[in-house]
Design a protein around this motif. Structure first.
Motif, short mmCIF file in Angstrom:
data_model
loop_
_atom_site.label_atom_id
_atom_site.label_comp_id
_atom_site.label_asym_id
_atom_site.label_seq_id
_atom_site.Cartn_x
_atom_site.Cartn_y
_atom_site.Cartn_z
N ARG A 173 4.36 0.92 2.00
CA ARG A 173 4.40 0.02 3.10
C ARG A 173 3.96 -1.46 2.64
O ARG A 173 3.01 -1.71 1.65
N THR A 199 0.86 -1.09 0.02
CA THR A 199 -0.03 0.00 0.05
C THR A 199 0.96 1.21 -0.10
O THR A 199 1.91 1.12 0.27
N SER A 206 -1.01 2.43 -5.71
CA SER A 206 -2.37 2.28 -5.14
C SER A 206 -3.45 2.01 -6.25
O SER A 206 -3.23 2.34 -7.16
N ASP A 223 8.46 -0.30 6.06
CA ASP A 223 7.94 1.05 5.78
C ASP A 223 9.27 1.49 4.74
O ASP A 223 10.37 1.64 5.12
N ASP A 238 1.13 5.11 1.78
CA ASP A 238 0.77 6.31 2.87
C ASP A 238 1.41 7.65 2.56
O ASP A 238 2.46 7.67 2.63
N THR A 285 -6.26 -4.88 -0.32
CA THR A 285 -5.59 -3.69 -1.24
C THR A 285 -6.27 -3.56 -2.81
O THR A 285 -5.82 -2.40 -3.46
N ASP A 339 5.02 7.39 0.86
CA ASP A 339 5.77 6.52 1.34
C ASP A 339 5.18 5.02 1.06
O ASP A 339 3.89 5.13 1.02
#
Length: 859
Positions: A217, A210, A302, A259, A212, A470, A215
């Motif tokens: 993850r 995913t 994403s 991360d 964020d 996701t 950034d």
């Protein structure tokens, strides 16, 4: 514990030394009954019998029919092997894919039974293995007998074809389709081998990637199988970031979170690059020994599906990295009836064909298979988005056992396997089954019996939500987003458009204003060389025996003829019929794609049925069963180009009926049969603004201008501009002798609009000059028009089956030229290259007035 020290995990393929024989069947030919033949693993019965010379090629003529007995027969595969060395505590027999109803024995002891082609199996054989000469046998029971038994037990259910494919978890199109042969396979169709391990192993690794903000993850979900209640360590590493966690004694799962600051994003082709990162996961014992390892390349991106209701209904818009993507897609069917013949090399070639046609999404259709890791790895590499159907198509499926349990296990395995691929952007519950329940008379036939609703609206969305949150899930294709709205309502969600092919002229595409078209298509025959390889008909004719057998669509030839009668002159012979039906297929789909793209914003995707074929057949494909590009492929390349210039009717400012437009990079074509207005639409699916000057001219077919204007284009990135055309351009003096040209220069080329049908246009007889000169790996064919040449196309495969050409469907005005690049192993005869039936245009139907004799010029 000490047994495992110094002994890492073992993976030993068992692909050698296999034999095959028929066990029982009502119609086994005497030359095969009792005969043992060598078997290739992975493989299947048909390919083994073909390799042994015991059956004819099932793709040729009507051989398929004579081989129907294979699917009604039981088969046995057998091999021997030695126990591997090492001190592994556990030895598992791992079967990645068995097709389908199998009983597995080791040294005469049954270790398991299977009844699902779409999942793998693992059997503990540790105690059964002797040092040498172990016998492994896999017996496959008839898929028909299994399916018929469950049908009789549960009650019949409707489907699109008179075959029991919904009563077995097997590739449905093995049982025949309206483009595919009925060749019901059996065999060890994926890898089989031994896995040796100690203490523990990685049962599943499921990375959820995913974003964020800027950034990345990665939540790595790990499940382990254990032989000892000891603490274990799992480590993961990606993009320079590492994580480690302990799986305590007695526990079987863990999650590691990595991360990654500001990773480079993976984008669909046309929107950016496709960087990928190595993700490595390892499992260690309490003393640090490596117990197991897993590797995959991942991409950071994403994906979101926007279905928020609006003034027009509800959209269906894919967003990748927050950017709405107009889908320029094609449907994908299995590339061969026999899956092991679909190598990575073959997939690479097919994917190159997709990319070269400006395609950005492949929909893996629900009557085939969950595609291979090679398929997804290549999609990741090339930035091709993938929509994967769960495997339900065109039928009411039972929800009783054993099906419910098999579907749950299959879905969980495949979602877990595919979760790491960034190219996968959408899971779809089924193909046309919800639509069928609504509109195809199923409800009365079912009389309350289960039909699959529980899979599509409960089981599958729960599995996706748990294992792959996701990605979006959509219950069906088509589907409107709600059971309260008809599943094929064009204003909501996804739509299939089949009235055009089945009952109406293809100009009816302009009556449709869908939010997203997940299927639409029009038929055409395969390349001439493909027909000549597959058929022995003499002479070839649209209704000759082989041609008729390789037309699987209901009333397919009548529908092809209906399309020709509406648009083109009557074919004089088979060569005309072949060219015109291929041309009509290309025109139909180009019209549809350009219409839908011209409404970009309201409509946000088209998925043409279909890219590929699985055997030589008259079908909806752009690439035929031998891998040759049909004229449709070239039309798709133009209609799906980043920059599209198209003339469209806009009777009420929104839509219109009748007419056809096109672009071909040099010139396009179109016709108009209604009295509404015309607009020039410029569609920009590129990342930079498109600014250009467009010259629009009305002229006669002999090249004489009648009216002209110049318009300024300023199209934002990923935008559309509509420009109304003045009446003096859109109202011809002589509809049978005039056309409209909009020219923006390269790379968008030209859009043409004809005011009458080809069969009505007063074309002059085709006149041209042609030269042929040698070039690297082929020849250059230059054609200069002395009259208009409508949809000029070169078919070099008629002279050499290996020959290919770089372009097709080019309309030239008097004085214009084009150069075809032909690739072939031997040089082709220049005269044959530049005359009918190898070089064709629509108006070569008129009496041909020869120009200078085409010749060869030194290059």
């Amino acid at each position: 514990m000490s047994d495992a020290r110094g002994t890492g995990p073992l993976r030993q393929a068992l692909h050698d030394g296999w034999t095959l024989r028929a066990v029982s069947g009502p119609q086994v030919p005497p030359e095969i009954d009792g005969v043992t033949v060598p078997a290739t693993v992975p493989g299947c019965v048909h390919t083994d019998l073909l390799a042994a010379g015991l059956i004819p090629d099932p793709y040729l003529d009507d051989n398929e029919t004579a081989l129907a007995w294979i699917g009604h027969t039981d088969w046995s595969y057998e091999t021997t092997f030695d126990r591997p060395g090492g001190t592994h505590q556990r030895l598992d027999l791992v079967c990645a894919g068995l097709d389908t109803v199998a009983t597995v024995t080791v040294n005469g002891v049954e270790v398991g039974r299977t009844e699902n082609m779409h999942r793998g199996y693992r059997f503990d054989v540790t105690s059964l293995l002797q040092p040498t000469d172990n016998t492994l046998a896999v017996r496959f029971d008839s898929a028909y007998r299994y399916a018929h038994a469950h049908r009789d037990r549960l009650g019949d259910r409707p489907n699109a074809y008179p075959e029991p494919f919904q009563f077995i978890r097997k590739m449905a199109c093995n049982f025949g389709w309206d483009w595919g042969p009925t060749l019901v396979t059996a065999g060890i169709w994926q890898e089989i081998g031994l896995h040796g391990w100690s203490v523990a192993r990685l049962a599943t690794v499921r990375p959820l990637v995913t974003l964020d903000g800027v950034d990345g993850r990665v939540a790595v979900q790990v499940e382990v199988d254990r032989l000892a209640d000891l603490p274990l360590t799992v480590r993961a590493q990606v993009a320079g970031v590492t994580a480690e966690t302990t799986v305590a004694a007695g526990q079987r799962s863990a999650t590691l979170t990595l991360d990654v600051p500001r990773p480079a994003l993976w984008w669909p082709r046309g929107h950016g690059d496709q960087p990928r990162h190595d993700l490595d996961v390892t499992l260690h014992g309490p003393d640090g020994d490596l117990l197991d390892a897993w590797h995959r390349r991942i991409g950071f991106r994403s994906v979101r599906l926007d279905t928020t209701p609006d003034a027009h209904g509800a959209p269906f818009t894919l967003h990748v990295n927050g950017v709405p993507i107009f889908v320029r897609g094609v449907n994908w069917i299995p590339d061969d009836v026999f899956p092991t013949r679909v190598t990575r090399e073959r997939l690479t070639h097919r994917f190159d064909q997709a990319v070269d046609a400006n395609i950005n999404l492949l929909r893996v259709w629900g009557g085939g298979r969950y595609e291979s890791d090679d398929f997804y790895d290549l999609a990741d590499e090339r930035g091709l988005l993938v929509q994967q159907d769960f495997l339900f198509a065109c039928a009411a499926y039972p929800e009783e056992e054993p099906y419910a349990g098999e579907v749950a296990a299959e879905a969980a395995e495949q979602v877990t396997r595919l979760a790491s691929y960034p190219s996968l952007v959408l899971w779809t519950g089924n193909n046309e089954n919800i639509w069928g329940w609504h509109d195809w008379g199923w409800q009365e036939q079912l009389a309350g019996r289960t039909w699959g609703r529980g899979y599509y609206l409960d089981l599958l969305p729960r599995i996706v939500a748990e294992l792959d949150p996701t990605r979006p899930y959509w219950p069906g294709s088509p589907w409107s987003g709600s059971e309260q709205i008809h599943p094929n309502d064009p204003a909501y969600g996804t739509t299939h458009i089949w009235d055009v092919w089945n009952t109406d002229d293809y100009v009816k595409y302009r009556d449709h204003l869908p939010r997203f078209v997940a299927e639409f298509g029009y038929q055409g025959p395969p390349a001439y060389a493909t027909l000549r390889r597959a058929l022995t008909d003499e002479p070839l004719a649209p209704d000759s025996p082989g041609m008729a057998h390789h037309q699987k669509a209901i009333d397919g030839d009548a529908k092809l003829r209906r399309g020709l009668d509406a648009h083109l002159p009557a074919p004089r012979d088979f060569d005309d019929w072949h060219y015109f039906t291929q041309l009509n297929q290309a025109r139909a789909i180009q019209l549809g794609v350009e219409h839908f793209r011209s409404h970009r914003g309201l409509c946000m995707g088209t998925i043409v049925w279909q890219l590929n074929d699985c055997w030589p057949v008259t079908s909806w494909s752009a690439v035929d069963g031998d891998g040759r590009r049909k004229p449709l492929w070239y039309a798709l390349r133009r209609a799906y180009a980043d920059r599209l210039l198209t003339v469209q009717p806009r009777d009420d400012g929104q839509s219109g009926t009748g007419g056809r437009s096109g672009t071909d990079g040099r010139s396009g074509d179109g016709f108009r049969t209604d009295a509404g207005g015309l607009v020039l639409v410029a569609v920009n699916d590129g990342g930079q603004p498109w600014r250009a000057s467009v010259t629009v001219t009305r002229l006669t077919v002999t090249g004489d201008p009648r009216a002209k204007t110049t318009l300024a284009l300023d199209v934002p990135a990923y935008g559309t501009v509509n420009l109304a055309l003045p009446a003096e351009l859109t109202r011809p003096d002589e509809a049978r002798r005039e056309l409209l040209i909009a020219d923006a220069g390269d790379p968008a080329g030209r859009a043409l609009w004809f005011f009458a049908e080809d069969r009505e246009i007063d074309y002059p007889p085709a006149e041209y000059d042609a030269t042929v000169e040698p070039a690297d790996s082929g020849q250059l064919v230059r054609v200069t028009a002395r009259t208009i040449l409508r949809d000029l196309t070169l078919f070099p495969d008629r002279l050499d089956p290996s020959a290919q050409v770089d372009d097709a469907l080019i309309t030239l005005l008097p004085g214009e030229s084009t150069t075809f690049t032909v690739r072939s192993t031997p040089p082709l005869d220049p005269t044959a290259l530049t005359t009918r039936p190898t070089l064709r245009c629509v108006n070569d139907q008129q009496p041909h007035v020869p120009g200078p004799v085409p010749g060869t010029r030194a290059g």
